[in-house]
Design a protein around this motif. Structure first.
Motif, PDB file in Angstrom:
ATOM      1  N   MET A 176       0.841  -1.174   0.000  1.00 62.81           N
ATOM      2  CA  MET A 176       0.000   0.000   0.000  1.00 62.81           C
ATOM      3  C   MET A 176       0.884   1.235   0.000  1.00 62.81           C
ATOM      4  O   MET A 176       1.983   1.225   0.532  1.00 62.81           O
ATOM      5  N   ILE A 177       0.350   2.269  -0.579  1.00 65.70           N
ATOM      6  CA  ILE A 177       1.069   3.536  -0.675  1.00 65.70           C
ATOM      7  C   ILE A 177       0.236   4.595   0.041  1.00 65.70           C
ATOM      8  O   ILE A 177      -0.972   4.682  -0.185  1.00 65.70           O
ATOM      9  N   PRO A 178       0.836   5.389   0.902  1.00 68.28           N
ATOM     10  CA  PRO A 178       0.071   6.426   1.607  1.00 68.28           C
ATOM     11  C   PRO A 178      -0.604   7.400   0.644  1.00 68.28           C
ATOM     12  O   PRO A 178      -0.099   7.665  -0.452  1.00 68.28           O
ATOM     13  N   THR A 179      -1.733   7.929   1.055  1.00 71.49           N
ATOM     14  CA  THR A 179      -2.464   8.905   0.256  1.00 71.49           C
ATOM     15  C   THR A 179      -1.572  10.098  -0.056  1.00 71.49           C
ATOM     16  O   THR A 179      -0.872  10.604   0.810  1.00 71.49           O
TER      17      THR A 179
ATOM     18  N   TYR B  20     -14.341  -5.541   0.547  1.00 69.38           N
ATOM     19  CA  TYR B  20     -13.558  -6.752   0.373  1.00 69.38           C
ATOM     20  C   TYR B  20     -13.452  -7.469   1.711  1.00 69.38           C
ATOM     21  O   TYR B  20     -13.305  -6.824   2.750  1.00 69.38           O
ATOM     22  N   VAL B  21     -13.552  -8.806   1.697  1.00 69.59           N
ATOM     23  CA  VAL B  21     -13.498  -9.603   2.921  1.00 69.59           C
ATOM     24  C   VAL B  21     -12.506 -10.747   2.756  1.00 69.59           C
ATOM     25  O   VAL B  21     -12.218 -11.185   1.650  1.00 69.59           O
ATOM     26  N   ASP B  22     -11.997 -11.239   3.913  1.00 69.28           N
ATOM     27  CA  ASP B  22     -11.155 -12.427   3.884  1.00 69.28           C
ATOM     28  C   ASP B  22     -12.048 -13.667   3.909  1.00 69.28           C
ATOM     29  O   ASP B  22     -13.258 -13.581   4.093  1.00 69.28           O
ATOM     30  N   ASP B  23     -11.462 -14.838   3.702  1.00 64.80           N
ATOM     31  CA  ASP B  23     -12.228 -16.084   3.642  1.00 64.80           C
ATOM     32  C   ASP B  23     -12.994 -16.357   4.930  1.00 64.80           C
ATOM     33  O   ASP B  23     -14.103 -16.867   4.901  1.00 64.80           O
TER      34      ASP B  23
ATOM     35  N   GLU C 236     -13.083  -6.890   7.000  1.00 62.26           N
ATOM     36  CA  GLU C 236     -13.822  -6.257   5.914  1.00 62.26           C
ATOM     37  C   GLU C 236     -13.198  -4.891   5.657  1.00 62.26           C
ATOM     38  O   GLU C 236     -12.955  -4.132   6.584  1.00 62.26           O
ATOM     39  N   VAL C 237     -12.920  -4.591   4.379  1.00 57.93           N
ATOM     40  CA  VAL C 237     -12.262  -3.351   3.983  1.00 57.93           C
ATOM     41  C   VAL C 237     -13.100  -2.683   2.904  1.00 57.93           C
ATOM     42  O   VAL C 237     -13.568  -3.335   1.977  1.00 57.93           O
ATOM     43  N   LEU C 238     -13.302  -1.371   3.027  1.00 58.05           N
ATOM     44  CA  LEU C 238     -13.988  -0.596   2.001  1.00 58.05           C
ATOM     45  C   LEU C 238     -12.928   0.079   1.143  1.00 58.05           C
ATOM     46  O   LEU C 238     -12.076   0.808   1.649  1.00 58.05           O
TER      47      LEU C 238
ATOM     48  N   LEU D 236      -6.168  -6.391  -3.029  1.00 56.86           N
ATOM     49  CA  LEU D 236      -5.914  -6.276  -1.598  1.00 56.86           C
ATOM     50  C   LEU D 236      -5.686  -7.681  -1.044  1.00 56.86           C
ATOM     51  O   LEU D 236      -6.284  -8.650  -1.522  1.00 56.86           O
ATOM     52  N   SER D 237      -4.840  -7.788  -0.035  1.00 53.30           N
ATOM     53  CA  SER D 237      -4.570  -9.107   0.526  1.00 53.30           C
ATOM     54  C   SER D 237      -4.182  -9.000   1.992  1.00 53.30           C
ATOM     55  O   SER D 237      -3.806  -7.935   2.471  1.00 53.30           O
ATOM     56  N   VAL D 238      -4.296 -10.129   2.686  1.00 47.96           N
ATOM     57  CA  VAL D 238      -3.806 -10.289   4.043  1.00 47.96           C
ATOM     58  C   VAL D 238      -2.816 -11.449   3.963  1.00 47.96           C
ATOM     59  O   VAL D 238      -3.197 -12.560   3.597  1.00 47.96           O
ATOM     60  N   SER D 239      -1.555 -11.167   4.246  1.00 49.67           N
ATOM     61  CA  SER D 239      -0.471 -12.133   4.046  1.00 49.67           C
ATOM     62  C   SER D 239      -0.486 -12.563   2.592  1.00 49.67           C
ATOM     63  O   SER D 239      -0.387 -11.729   1.720  1.00 49.67           O
TER      64      SER D 239
END
Length: 66
Positions: free
Chosen positions: A1-4, A28-31, A36-38, A47-50
């Protein structure tokens, strides 16, 4: 991710499997459904987690009005 407000460094690209992109205004949600991310800014990478990409959260069906 890059800061705004910051520009992405030149020459970067999404890794295979993380190149679906993100859509503005989608959740977006994980399995597991624990996160949850807007998305407030669209992009070319996912977008990802790990190592797990997040998936678009499906809309709940509205009840019928009889």
């Amino acid at each position: 991710m890059i800061p705004t407000g910051d520009d992405a460094p030149a020459g970067l690209s999404a890794e295979a499997g993380f190149d679906k992109g993100t859509l503005l205004g989608k959740r977006y949600v994980d399995d597991a459904g624990d996160l949850e991310v807007l998305c407030t800014k669209a992009g070319e990478s996912s977008l990802s987690v790990s190592d797990e990409p997040l998936e678009i959260k499906e809309a709940k069906p509205l009840p019928s009005s009889d």
